[in-house]
Design an enzyme around this catalytic site. Structure first.
Site, short mmCIF file in Angstrom:
data_model
loop_
_atom_site.label_atom_id
_atom_site.label_comp_id
_atom_site.label_asym_id
_atom_site.label_seq_id
_atom_site.Cartn_x
_atom_site.Cartn_y
_atom_site.Cartn_z
NE ARG A 159 -3.59 -2.14 2.82
CZ ARG A 159 -3.23 -3.52 3.35
NH1 ARG A 159 -1.96 -3.55 4.06
NH2 ARG A 159 -4.22 -4.30 3.61
CE LYS A 182 -6.45 -0.52 4.81
NZ LYS A 182 -7.59 -0.81 4.15
CG HIS A 250 -5.06 0.76 -3.93
ND1 HIS A 250 -4.19 0.51 -2.67
CD2 HIS A 250 -6.17 -0.20 -3.86
CE1 HIS A 250 -4.75 -0.28 -2.15
NE2 HIS A 250 -5.99 -0.75 -2.64
NE ARG A 253 -3.04 -3.42 -1.50
CZ ARG A 253 -2.39 -4.45 -0.70
NH1 ARG A 253 -1.33 -4.64 -0.45
NH2 ARG A 253 -3.66 -5.00 0.31
CG HIS A 276 -6.39 -9.07 1.19
ND1 HIS A 276 -6.34 -9.36 0.02
CD2 HIS A 276 -6.29 -7.59 1.14
CE1 HIS A 276 -6.41 -8.32 -0.94
NE2 HIS A 276 -6.12 -7.30 -0.30
CE1 TYR A 285 -6.27 -7.51 -6.85
CE2 TYR A 285 -6.60 -8.59 -4.66
CZ TYR A 285 -6.42 -7.61 -5.44
OH TYR A 285 -6.04 -6.46 -4.75
#
Length: 304
Positions: A159, A182, A250, A253, A276, A285
């Site tokens: 990110r 995150k 982004h 990524r 994730h 994806y």
């Protein structure tokens, strides 16, 4: 107004989300706003502050009233689904703590919405982005900086915040990089030689040598490089290359993940590399790849 008991319960739930699930500050703030808004509505709707007893008696008609009120504030289906998810999570915790049946809340149906699929760049477009981004500045160290950042986004799937969060302690880049993502979640990502070389080239030219706690990537005045500066240089590059507006930092990524998947990468491994929390996020994806295959099929298949 929210009753003191309800406010204390909300804070207890938020503390648990942060402690046990590692939710980020932004996520905690969003959860707090969503549930506080729900509690405030119930106070107005019922005509009195809702303590824990009244909250346990929320019925189907109350939930319908809240949903209708929220829709009436021009809240879209995606945002309403997020708010409802926060309320359900809070009620699941509260009902276990207080010993009541939360069926009316938990059985409320989430609004349907079309999930936005990631929009990755084609492989040649991603390579052109990396090769062209350095042309946006006549200052050699700034040009090398921009290329290094974009190479990290595509080459390591970082990110923007993660790339810009690198410090002198992370240098020089080795074959792997430990990233705090995150919610404070830690992961290890491989660093390809192209990314190692790009960052090393930038550091050789950069006039600001980073101390262990200093940011690696600097703005022209020496302060930390801002995400907006990266977005602007990528925007100039995409306009030069004639790429669509979806070609953002982004998207680099997204492209990293999609190209790995196309090359036969394992979905679980890609989930780990991206950081994730849920496999369902990474599975988007797969939908991208399926959509692309269907487009090719429709163009190539002979019509009857």
């Amino acid at each position: 107004m929210i009753s003191p008991a309800a406010r204390d319960a909300l804070q207890g739930w938020l503390d648990r989300q942060k402690a046990l699930k590692g939710a980020s500050e932004n996520t905690i703030d969003a959860y707090g706003r969503d549930v506080a808004g729900f509690l405030a509505f119930m106070t107005r709707h019922k005509g009195e502050a809702q303590g824990l007893g009244p909250l346990a008696r929320i019925g189907v008609s109350d939930m319908r009233a809240w949903m209708a009120h929220t829709r009436g504030q021009d809240v879209g289906p995606r945002s309403l689904a997020r708010k409802l998810s926060a309320v359900k999570s809070f009620y699941r915790w509260l009902s276990e703590r207080e010993g009541f049946e939360p069926t009316a809340v938990l059985s409320t149906r989430s609004p349907k919405f079309q999930r936005k699929l990631p929009r990755p760049l084609a492989e040649d477009a991603a390579r052109e982005m990396i090769a062209t981004v350095e042309m946006q500045s006549a200052t050699p160290w700034v040009a090398a900086r921009d290329q290094a950042v974009v190479t990290l986004l595509y080459g390591c799937g970082l990110r923007i915040s993660e790339a810009l969060g690198l410090t002198g302690r992370d240098m020089p880049l080795g074959e792997a990089l430990r990233i705090i993502g995150k919610g404070g979640k830690e992961r290890v990502v491989p660093v390809i030689p192209a990314a190692q070389d790009a960052v090393a080239a930038y550091l050789r030219l950069c006039p600001y040598e980073p101390a262990p706690d200093d940011p690696v990537f600097r703005g022209v005045r020496g302060g930390p490089l801002s995400p907006r500066a990266v977005q602007k240089v990528v925007e100039r590059t995409r306009l030069q290359l004639g790429l669509p507006a979806s070609a953002t930092p982004h998207a680099m990524r997204h492209s990293f993940a999609t190209h790995l998947l196309n090359a036969g990468g394992d979905l679980r491994a890609i989930q780990e590399l991206l950081g994730h929390a849920s496999l369902s996020t990474t599975q988007a994806y797969t939908a991208v790849d399926t959509a692309r295959l269907w487009e090719v099929y429709q163009r190539a298949h002979p019509k009857a």
